[in-house]
Design a protein around this motif. Structure first.
Motif, PDB file in Angstrom:
ATOM      1  N   TYR A 172       2.370  98.804  20.140  1.00  0.00           N
ATOM      2  CA  TYR A 172       3.682  98.520  20.711  1.00  0.00           C
ATOM      3  C   TYR A 172       3.831  99.360  21.969  1.00  0.00           C
ATOM      4  O   TYR A 172       3.686 100.588  21.926  1.00  0.00           O
ATOM      5  N   VAL A 173       4.111  98.706  23.086  1.00  0.00           N
ATOM      6  CA  VAL A 173       4.166  99.371  24.389  1.00  0.00           C
ATOM      7  C   VAL A 173       5.609  99.323  24.916  1.00  0.00           C
ATOM      8  O   VAL A 173       6.230  98.260  24.943  1.00  0.00           O
ATOM      9  N   LYS A 174       6.113 100.481  25.334  1.00  0.00           N
ATOM     10  CA  LYS A 174       7.501 100.546  25.811  1.00  0.00           C
ATOM     11  C   LYS A 174       7.585 101.436  27.042  1.00  0.00           C
ATOM     12  O   LYS A 174       7.092 102.562  27.037  1.00  0.00           O
ATOM     13  N   SER A 175       8.226 100.904  28.097  1.00  0.00           N
ATOM     14  CA  SER A 175       8.413 101.655  29.335  1.00  0.00           C
ATOM     15  C   SER A 175       9.853 102.154  29.450  1.00  0.00           C
ATOM     16  O   SER A 175      10.782 101.508  28.958  1.00  0.00           O
ATOM     17  N   ASN A 176      10.028 103.282  30.115  1.00  0.00           N
ATOM     18  CA  ASN A 176      11.386 103.816  30.315  1.00  0.00           C
ATOM     19  C   ASN A 176      11.890 103.571  31.732  1.00  0.00           C
ATOM     20  O   ASN A 176      12.830 104.221  32.180  1.00  0.00           O
ATOM     21  N   TRP A 177      11.269 102.615  32.450  1.00  0.00           N
ATOM     22  CA  TRP A 177      11.645 102.392  33.852  1.00  0.00           C
ATOM     23  C   TRP A 177      13.122 102.021  34.008  1.00  0.00           C
ATOM     24  O   TRP A 177      13.762 102.379  35.000  1.00  0.00           O
ATOM     25  N   ASP A 178      13.700 101.318  33.019  1.00  0.00           N
ATOM     26  CA  ASP A 178      15.092 100.912  33.145  1.00  0.00           C
ATOM     27  C   ASP A 178      16.054 102.090  33.054  1.00  0.00           C
ATOM     28  O   ASP A 178      17.202 102.005  33.504  1.00  0.00           O
ATOM     29  N   SER A 179      15.589 103.201  32.488  1.00  0.00           N
ATOM     30  CA  SER A 179      16.458 104.378  32.385  1.00  0.00           C
ATOM     31  C   SER A 179      16.281 105.346  33.564  1.00  0.00           C
ATOM     32  O   SER A 179      17.109 106.239  33.750  1.00  0.00           O
ATOM     33  N   VAL A 180      15.225 105.167  34.376  1.00  0.00           N
ATOM     34  CA  VAL A 180      15.015 106.066  35.519  1.00  0.00           C
ATOM     35  C   VAL A 180      15.250 105.369  36.853  1.00  0.00           C
ATOM     36  O   VAL A 180      15.311 106.023  37.896  1.00  0.00           O
ATOM     37  N   ILE A 181      15.394 104.043  36.823  1.00  0.00           N
ATOM     38  CA  ILE A 181      15.489 103.289  38.068  1.00  0.00           C
ATOM     39  C   ILE A 181      16.729 103.661  38.890  1.00  0.00           C
ATOM     40  O   ILE A 181      16.727 103.568  40.124  1.00  0.00           O
ATOM     41  N   ASP A 182      17.791 104.088  38.251  1.00  0.00           N
ATOM     42  CA  ASP A 182      19.014 104.471  38.966  1.00  0.00           C
ATOM     43  C   ASP A 182      19.156 105.981  39.091  1.00  0.00           C
ATOM     44  O   ASP A 182      20.255 106.493  39.329  1.00  0.00           O
ATOM     45  N   THR A 183      18.060 106.691  38.942  1.00  0.00           N
ATOM     46  CA  THR A 183      18.078 108.152  39.061  1.00  0.00           C
ATOM     47  C   THR A 183      17.159 108.570  40.207  1.00  0.00           C
ATOM     48  O   THR A 183      16.554 107.738  40.882  1.00  0.00           O
ATOM     49  N   GLU A 184      17.026 109.879  40.404  1.00  0.00           N
ATOM     50  CA  GLU A 184      16.124 110.391  41.434  1.00  0.00           C
ATOM     51  C   GLU A 184      14.702 110.565  40.896  1.00  0.00           C
ATOM     52  O   GLU A 184      13.795 110.973  41.630  1.00  0.00           O
ATOM     53  N   GLU A 185      14.517 110.257  39.642  1.00  0.00           N
ATOM     54  CA  GLU A 185      13.195 110.378  39.020  1.00  0.00           C
ATOM     55  C   GLU A 185      12.232 109.372  39.651  1.00  0.00           C
ATOM     56  O   GLU A 185      12.528 108.186  39.751  1.00  0.00           O
ATOM     57  N   LYS A 186      11.078 109.844  40.100  1.00  0.00           N
ATOM     58  CA  LYS A 186      10.105 108.994  40.769  1.00  0.00           C
ATOM     59  C   LYS A 186       9.086 108.391  39.803  1.00  0.00           C
ATOM     60  O   LYS A 186       8.492 107.354  40.090  1.00  0.00           O
ATOM     61  N   GLU A 187       8.905 109.060  38.677  1.00  0.00           N
ATOM     62  CA  GLU A 187       7.908 108.594  37.721  1.00  0.00           C
ATOM     63  C   GLU A 187       8.570 107.899  36.535  1.00  0.00           C
ATOM     64  O   GLU A 187       9.626 108.309  36.075  1.00  0.00           O
ATOM     65  N   ALA A 188       7.915 106.847  36.087  1.00  0.00           N
ATOM     66  CA  ALA A 188       8.298 106.202  34.835  1.00  0.00           C
ATOM     67  C   ALA A 188       7.147 106.401  33.851  1.00  0.00           C
ATOM     68  O   ALA A 188       6.003 106.641  34.252  1.00  0.00           O
ATOM     69  N   THR A 189       7.453 106.299  32.593  1.00  0.00           N
ATOM     70  CA  THR A 189       6.443 106.538  31.565  1.00  0.00           C
ATOM     71  C   THR A 189       6.315 105.333  30.644  1.00  0.00           C
ATOM     72  O   THR A 189       7.318 104.770  30.187  1.00  0.00           O
ATOM     73  N   VAL A 190       5.068 104.957  30.400  1.00  0.00           N
ATOM     74  CA  VAL A 190       4.768 103.917  29.426  1.00  0.00           C
ATOM     75  C   VAL A 190       4.289 104.611  28.155  1.00  0.00           C
ATOM     76  O   VAL A 190       3.300 105.349  28.175  1.00  0.00           O
ATOM     77  N   TYR A 207       3.511 106.462  35.888  1.00  0.00           N
ATOM     78  CA  TYR A 207       3.236 105.776  37.149  1.00  0.00           C
ATOM     79  C   TYR A 207       4.465 105.918  38.059  1.00  0.00           C
ATOM     80  O   TYR A 207       5.581 106.182  37.596  1.00  0.00           O
ATOM     81  N   LEU A 208       4.258 105.760  39.369  1.00  0.00           N
ATOM     82  CA  LEU A 208       5.350 105.835  40.339  1.00  0.00           C
ATOM     83  C   LEU A 208       5.996 104.461  40.421  1.00  0.00           C
ATOM     84  O   LEU A 208       5.441 103.536  41.015  1.00  0.00           O
ATOM     85  N   TRP A 209       7.156 104.315  39.823  1.00  0.00           N
ATOM     86  CA  TRP A 209       7.749 102.992  39.655  1.00  0.00           C
ATOM     87  C   TRP A 209       8.171 102.350  40.979  1.00  0.00           C
ATOM     88  O   TRP A 209       8.265 101.120  41.080  1.00  0.00           O
ATOM     89  N   GLU A 210       8.414 103.158  42.042  1.00  0.00           N
ATOM     90  CA  GLU A 210       8.833 102.602  43.329  1.00  0.00           C
ATOM     91  C   GLU A 210       7.663 101.971  44.086  1.00  0.00           C
ATOM     92  O   GLU A 210       7.846 101.005  44.824  1.00  0.00           O
ATOM     93  N   THR A 211       6.469 102.491  43.906  1.00  0.00           N
ATOM     94  CA  THR A 211       5.319 102.029  44.698  1.00  0.00           C
ATOM     95  C   THR A 211       4.195 101.431  43.871  1.00  0.00           C
ATOM     96  O   THR A 211       3.315 100.769  44.429  1.00  0.00           O
ATOM     97  N   GLU A 212       4.208 101.661  42.587  1.00  0.00           N
ATOM     98  CA  GLU A 212       3.114 101.182  41.740  1.00  0.00           C
ATOM     99  C   GLU A 212       3.613 100.150  40.730  1.00  0.00           C
ATOM    100  O   GLU A 212       4.745 100.209  40.265  1.00  0.00           O
ATOM    101  N   THR A 213       2.738  99.216  40.437  1.00  0.00           N
ATOM    102  CA  THR A 213       3.041  98.237  39.398  1.00  0.00           C
ATOM    103  C   THR A 213       2.871  98.885  38.029  1.00  0.00           C
ATOM    104  O   THR A 213       1.957  99.698  37.830  1.00  0.00           O
ATOM    105  N   GLU A 214       3.750  98.545  37.119  1.00  0.00           N
ATOM    106  CA  GLU A 214       3.629  99.097  35.776  1.00  0.00           C
ATOM    107  C   GLU A 214       2.266  98.743  35.188  1.00  0.00           C
ATOM    108  O   GLU A 214       1.853  97.579  35.214  1.00  0.00           O
ATOM    109  N   PRO A 215       1.527  99.715  34.673  1.00  0.00           N
ATOM    110  CA  PRO A 215       0.188  99.438  34.140  1.00  0.00           C
ATOM    111  C   PRO A 215       0.251  98.544  32.904  1.00  0.00           C
ATOM    112  O   PRO A 215       1.160  98.652  32.081  1.00  0.00           O
TER     113      PRO A 215
END
Length: 249
Positions: A172-190, A207-215
């Motif tokens: 089961y794979v889960k990303s936290n990008w939706d919780s960091v997208i509106d913050t100053e956090e540059k990294e998201a975690t899968v 991964y860097l959610w602003e410049t990198e595609t989610e792995p």
């Protein structure tokens, strides 16, 4: 002397009868133990059964099946809908007897009730039951959860005279990008979990959610740590029907 001979003969016949009974009885008992034949996971019959039992890849629609090891009424109906629409893609109004027949083909003799519900798939995302006309309509165009998904693969399959058992590995794979997208956090975690209960994390990838595609995470990379499930399909006199999904580890 004669009495001794008669007694000896009776003992011989008695023991012989016991041995003969054991010889005749135990071979029949052994024949009742099913013998399984190993199959290729891409065997057409295996593929057909696996696809029949998996009408969707969505976590939203499969969550209860994996967590509860049982089939909800909504999943039974949704599974029938997807399988029916595969061969009737242009049918807009579906009589309830067609869904009932498809359910019987998939699950055999199972208890269910006609009702409205949801299933996230390429064929539909919701179905509506009309009690008055005893028919269904359905809606297309929905998407699954964007920040979580299942990665699954069949690793083995076997067949006896009246049963198929398919073994699946799952993460089961889960990303936290939706919780960091509106913050100053540059990294998201899968986060990668061994099963849907999220009780055991086996890896994390940043991964860097602003410049990198989610792995994309593939279960093949974690086979030794992934959870294992067995699909059981039993011959009911007509078809091999989906009876159970069992978590092995």
């Amino acid at each position: 002397m004669k009495k001794n001979n008669i007694l000896l003969l009776l003992i011989v016949f008695f023991v012989g009868g016991i041995l003969l009974g054991m010889y005749l009885f135990y071979p029949n008992e052994k024949k009742e133990i099913p013998e399984f034949e190993e199959l290729r996971v891409n065997d057409p019959a295996v593929t057909a059964l696996y696809e029949m039992a998996n009408p969707t890849d969505s976590v939203l629609s499969l969550e209860n099946v994996y967590k509860k090891n049982g089939f909800s009424n909504e999943f039974i109906l949704g599974c029938a809908f997807v399988n029916y629409l595969k061969s009737h893609p242009n049918e807009e109004v579906i009589p309830e007897e067609n869904i009932s027949f498809t359910i019987h083909q998939i699950f055999g003799d199972i208890t269910f009730a006609h009702d409205s519900g949801y299933i996230v798939s390429d064929y539909l995302c919701a179905f509506k039951y009309d009690k008055g006309t005893k028919s269904y309509t359905y809606l297309k165009g929905c998407d699954g959860s964007l920040n979580s998904y299942l990665s699954r693969t069949l690793v083995s399959a076997k067949k006896s005279e009246d049963e198929y058992i398919l073994t699946e590995k799952l993460i089961y794979v889960k990303s936290n990008w939706d919780s960091v997208i509106d913050t100053e956090e540059k990294e998201a975690t899968v986060s990668i979990y061994s099963d849907l209960n999220s009780s055991h994390i086996i890896d994390e990838v940043s991964y860097l959610w602003e410049t990198e595609t989610e792995p994309t995470i593939n279960v093949a990379e974690y086979l030794d740590k992934a959870s294992t499930y067995e699909y059981h399909f039993v011959f009911d006199g007509e078809n091999f029907v989906y009876k159970d999904l069992v978590k092995v580890n």
